[in-house]
Design an enzyme around this catalytic site. Structure first.
Site: not given
Length: 592
Positions: A185, A188, A191
């Site tokens: 992924k 984001h 994070h």
């Protein structure tokens, strides 16, 4: 800026106050004594810039206490822009036998006045006065400036960390787990906070002499990889996987989630993950490609943030060890089965299951917390750490509370040395195109905006690499806006406020450093509560004062000796700014 902190009470030889605290503090008189008398033995430690020790030396003779018991009770007074205040103060309550809880405020004030009268000014201390429960000390201005500047220039990057405040702090082995994105992924934005906070804590501990291991614990196992594996078989492209892995896997994940409403697709995903757990070579090979490509792209983003890790681990590392944990829980009589067949651990005080944690699925497989238990035990065996810190958002507070409780029930007393540093959410982060989801979008956006600001600013100089400078200044803007408050608080992000070149911003810090002391207390306070805001507040105050000094204390055109002294002042300010910024994870720039 608040420099206050709790101070340990001395073990013996204390001042004896009257009992009871019945009223609020009254505004007290000051009882000042000014002037200089003959130089005393206070000067012996000036070479080490130890004004505290000098003050403690005379206090110890008057109070019949060891100087070591007094040093931490003597705190620096924050600089005030409006009026001159004392440089150091001794809290009477902190050295009183019963502390401050049983003392009448007026008695503390009286004791402060009596103690102030027994102390003498000399070549080092030019003024002693009594405040509300404190004795205040003003240092000879010329000596203070000269000594602090000499110490800053002498110690360089070690200024502050050599302070006697840290002399009794034992050097430890620390394991810090932070960032921890889910593989396959894109990184984001959620994070970002874990990454820069964990990096700050690691930097601070390294600066203070601790041995630090930085761990990135990846989310790299679970049913979602069964879904992604099937999705790649249906929608994947190996060339796109190599050229832009996270973007392509994100696109695949979106497509398969649309198809996942179909029962046949769900069954395929479960079968794929089951084959992963059974160590099927073909499925594990594809999963490993997802993991390796993801880490490569993460490392590229971490380099932009100035962050590195000593170890990349993940949940996949602890699949088998988690089964050993379940066996241990069963052997110790801690594992209970529900009617549905799930495994739980009773965490309630009365053992009535009013509080419990689920550690096993009904099919016997492990869960997130089981893998965390295995990881904690494995890390202790591997690193023999003194403290382990987990940096995640506050929504996981309950998870870590359960984790530490279970470890303690298992007989691991070191669970008390585990710590969860939680943080709030960032709200209002949007690009010109709308909502920001991915960290790289944010980094590109802040760099782009900073480049525009630099191009339009009249004071911008010719810069060798404007893109690199914009990157560093932009990251400073993000970090300072994030670190100004308590980490546990949510905060509203503002692009305009973050990128202002004046005010309490990261851009202003960089600006001051490009143009261009009691730093040890700020480091000490941040080392105790792991909050970066103390350092941020100090650096911003220093920047404002340096900006004023830059206008009022010209170097060019001054007499050589005066010019040299002023140059030392700005060099010392820049050195301290650089040290503090590096702890926060900011790379100082030399041109803007």
């Amino acid at each position: 800026m608040d420099y206050s902190s709790s101070r340990p009470r001395p073990e013996n030889g204390t001042i004896h106050p009257a009992p009871g605290r019945a009223e609020r503090r009254r505004k007290a008189g000051r009882g000042r004594r000014k002037g200089r008398s003959r130089p005393s033995e206070w000067c012996h430690s000036m070479a080490a810039c130890s004004f505290r020790r000098s003050i403690a030396s005379q206090l110890s003779k008057v109070l019949d206490l060891p100087p070591e018991n007094l040093i931490k009770a003597i705190s620096a007074v924050p600089v005030s822009k409006k009026r001159h205040v004392a440089d150091f103060q001794l809290s009477i309550a902190s050295i009183a036998e019963d502390g401050s809880s049983n003392c009448l405020t007026e008695n503390l004030q009286l004791q402060a006045q009596k103690l102030a009268e027994r102390l003498k000014c000399d070549a080092v201390v030019s003024e002693i006065s009594a405040g509300p429960g404190t004795v205040n000390f003003t240092i000879n201005r010329e000596l203070l400036a000269k000594t602090v500047l000499q110490q800053v220039l002498k110690d360089g990057s070690e200024y502050g960390v050599k302070s006697e405040l840290f002399s009794t702090v034992p050097r430890q082995k620390a394991v810090i787990e932070f960032s921890s994105p889910n593989i396959a992924k894109k990184f984001h934005i959620g994070h970002l906070r874990s990454t820069i906070i964990g990096n700050f804590i690691a930097n601070l501990k390294v600066a203070l002499g601790h041995e630090v291991t930085r761990i990135n614990y990846l989310g790299d196992w679970g049913m979602q990889f069964g879904l992604l594996g099937v999705g790649f078989q249906l929608f994947g492209n190996r060339e796109k996987l190599k050229s832009s892995p996270l973007q392509h896997l994100f696109e695949v994940y979106v497509e398969i989630n649309k198809a996942a409403e179909d029962e046949d697709t769900k069954k395929l995903a479960k079968d794929f993950f089951r084959r992963m757990e059974e160590h099927d070579e073909q499925t594990l090979s594809l999963w490993k490609q997802f993991r390796d490509f993801s880490i490569e792209e993460y490392i590229r983003i971490y380099e932009r943030l100035g962050v590195h890790f000593d170890e990349y681990s993940g949940e996949s590392f602890y699949q088998e060890k988690s089964q050993e944990v379940l066996k241990m829980l069963e052997d110790k009589g801690l594992l209970q089965k529900t009617t549905k067949g799930t495994g739980i651990v009773d965490l309630s005080e009365k053992k009535d299951l009013s509080s419990f944690s689920t550690v096993m699925r009904s099919d016997g497989t492990s869960l997130y917390i089981t893998r965390d238990l295995a990881a904690a035990i494995d890390r202790m065996n591997k690193y023999s750490w003194d403290t382990m810190i987990y940096v995640t958002d506050k929504s996981q507070s309950n998870h870590f509370q359960h984790l530490f409780q279970i470890l303690k029930l298992m007989g691991y007393d070191w669970a008390e040395r585990c710590q969860h540093v939680s943080f709030g959410l960032v709200q209002g982060m949007k690009t010109r195109r709308g909502e920001v989801i991915f960290l790289e979008d944010v980094l590109n956006e802040v760099r782009s905006r900073m480049l525009q600001n630099m191009a339009s600013a009249k004071t911008t100089k010719e810069i060798e690499d404007p893109v690199e400078t914009a990157e560093k200044v932009g990251l400073a803007a993000l970090i300072i806006q994030d670190f100004r408050g308590l980490l546990s608080s949510d905060y509203q992000f503002s692009w305009d406020r973050a990128l202002q070149s004046r005010g309490d911003t990261g851009v202003f810090l960089q600006y001051t450093h490009a143009r261009l002391h009691r730093y040890d207390e700020v480091l000490y306070r941040s080392s105790q509560d792991l909050q970066p805001k103390h350092i941020v507040s100090y650096l911003l105050t220093l920047s404002h004062l340096a900006a004023v000094a830059h206008k009022t204390l010209p170097v060019k055109g001054s007499a050589p000796q005066l010019a040299q002294a002023r140059l030392c002042l700005f060099q010392a300010a820049r050195s301290v700014l650089a040290n503090g910024m590096k702890l926060l994870g900011i790379t100082p720039v030399t041109q803007m």
